[in-house]
Design a protein around this motif. Sequence first.
Motif, PDB file in Angstrom:
ATOM      1  N   THR A 105       5.282  -8.312  -0.514  1.00  0.00           N
ATOM      2  CA  THR A 105       5.137  -6.892  -0.213  1.00  0.00           C
ATOM      3  C   THR A 105       4.217  -6.210  -1.220  1.00  0.00           C
ATOM      4  O   THR A 105       3.422  -5.334  -0.865  1.00  0.00           O
ATOM      5  N   ALA A 165       0.694  -7.229  -0.259  1.00  0.00           N
ATOM      6  CA  ALA A 165       0.231  -6.491   0.919  1.00  0.00           C
ATOM      7  C   ALA A 165      -0.204  -5.082   0.543  1.00  0.00           C
ATOM      8  O   ALA A 165      -1.234  -4.580   1.021  1.00  0.00           O
ATOM      9  N   ARG A 166       0.561  -4.419  -0.315  1.00  0.00           N
ATOM     10  CA  ARG A 166       0.189  -3.072  -0.743  1.00  0.00           C
ATOM     11  C   ARG A 166      -1.137  -3.087  -1.501  1.00  0.00           C
ATOM     12  O   ARG A 166      -2.007  -2.228  -1.284  1.00  0.00           O
ATOM     13  N   SER A 202      -4.154  -3.450   0.686  1.00  0.00           N
ATOM     14  CA  SER A 202      -4.525  -2.143   1.245  1.00  0.00           C
ATOM     15  C   SER A 202      -5.258  -1.301   0.215  1.00  0.00           C
ATOM     16  O   SER A 202      -6.298  -0.700   0.503  1.00  0.00           O
ATOM     17  N   TRP A 258      -7.987  -6.249   3.590  1.00  0.00           N
ATOM     18  CA  TRP A 258      -7.497  -6.813   4.848  1.00  0.00           C
ATOM     19  C   TRP A 258      -8.646  -7.256   5.757  1.00  0.00           C
ATOM     20  O   TRP A 258      -8.717  -8.422   6.169  1.00  0.00           O
ATOM     21  N   ARG A 299     -10.057 -11.186   6.837  1.00  0.00           N
ATOM     22  CA  ARG A 299     -10.146 -11.661   8.230  1.00  0.00           C
ATOM     23  C   ARG A 299     -11.579 -12.058   8.563  1.00  0.00           C
ATOM     24  O   ARG A 299     -11.821 -13.075   9.220  1.00  0.00           O
ATOM     25  N   LEU A 313       1.421 -13.907   4.084  1.00  0.00           N
ATOM     26  CA  LEU A 313       0.263 -13.070   4.418  1.00  0.00           C
ATOM     27  C   LEU A 313      -0.561 -13.654   5.555  1.00  0.00           C
ATOM     28  O   LEU A 313      -1.228 -12.908   6.283  1.00  0.00           O
ATOM     29  N   SER A 319       3.524 -13.170  12.382  1.00  0.00           N
ATOM     30  CA  SER A 319       4.661 -12.259  12.287  1.00  0.00           C
ATOM     31  C   SER A 319       5.555 -12.680  11.133  1.00  0.00           C
ATOM     32  O   SER A 319       5.551 -13.842  10.722  1.00  0.00           O
ATOM     33  N   HIS A 341       9.391  -4.029   8.262  1.00  0.00           N
ATOM     34  CA  HIS A 341       8.050  -4.459   8.672  1.00  0.00           C
ATOM     35  C   HIS A 341       7.282  -5.010   7.477  1.00  0.00           C
ATOM     36  O   HIS A 341       7.334  -4.456   6.379  1.00  0.00           O
ATOM     37  N   GLN A 342       6.583  -6.122   7.694  1.00  0.00           N
ATOM     38  CA  GLN A 342       5.754  -6.741   6.663  1.00  0.00           C
ATOM     39  C   GLN A 342       4.342  -6.902   7.200  1.00  0.00           C
ATOM     40  O   GLN A 342       4.131  -7.562   8.224  1.00  0.00           O
ATOM     41  N   ASP A 343       3.373  -6.283   6.537  1.00  0.00           N
ATOM     42  CA  ASP A 343       1.980  -6.464   6.944  1.00  0.00           C
ATOM     43  C   ASP A 343       1.535  -7.889   6.687  1.00  0.00           C
ATOM     44  O   ASP A 343       1.959  -8.527   5.719  1.00  0.00           O
ATOM     45  N   SER A 344       0.678  -8.408   7.546  1.00  0.00           N
ATOM     46  CA  SER A 344       0.117  -9.745   7.363  1.00  0.00           C
ATOM     47  C   SER A 344      -1.260  -9.787   8.005  1.00  0.00           C
ATOM     48  O   SER A 344      -1.641  -8.888   8.759  1.00  0.00           O
TER      49      SER A 344
END
Length: 205
Positions: A53, A56-57, A60, A65, A69, A87, A91, A102-105
């Motif tokens: 987590t 992920a922060r 951002s 992100w 990709r 990451l 899901s 919720h976990q961003d990935s």
Amino acid sequence: MAGEPKVGVLAVQGAFREHRRHLEALGARVNEVRLPGDLSGLSGLVMPGGESTSMARLLSDFGLWAPLRDFHARGGVLWGTCAGAILLARSVEGAPPQFGGHQDSLGLMDMNVRRNAFGRQVDSFSVPLTVQGLEAPFPALFIRAPVLTDLGPDVERLAQHDGQTVMARQGRMLASAFHPELTEDRRLHGLFLDLVSEYQPVKSP
């Protein structure tokens, strides 16, 4: 080693120094990645263990992100270990309540990841693990480790523990639930570099 591919280690949080040490010991040229521009010229990237987590922060905060990709879309090889595997996933289960579950990935690897599936920090353990492609068991260290579930048809299971998938591959992506960087065994780092050599070079943006 000018002819060798150059790889990176995501260095916003977690055990990135340990990964760098292993990769350099194998002769790789390594760059620490904290900003989008740090991905330039790389053929592969390791996303280390740590706290997913927080990672992920920070992805951002640093605007990473979309560049990550894009790096993969242009041919970059990705390896996520523990938090890094989270990451990569399509899901994620088990995000802390303060994040609303919720976990961003990145959503790049066709699998679900269940966080902390092997327990808390005090439940950490090491086990000799049979890994496809290695002749002898690997000393896998599990620390608040996830498991990989609901693998898509293009995801190849590379290792299991207690019937749970703990390492997998999909094309140019590797995911391991354990911490190879915290052992002195560099064979998995060698497999990563072999994969990078197989797929290089990466197209320029």
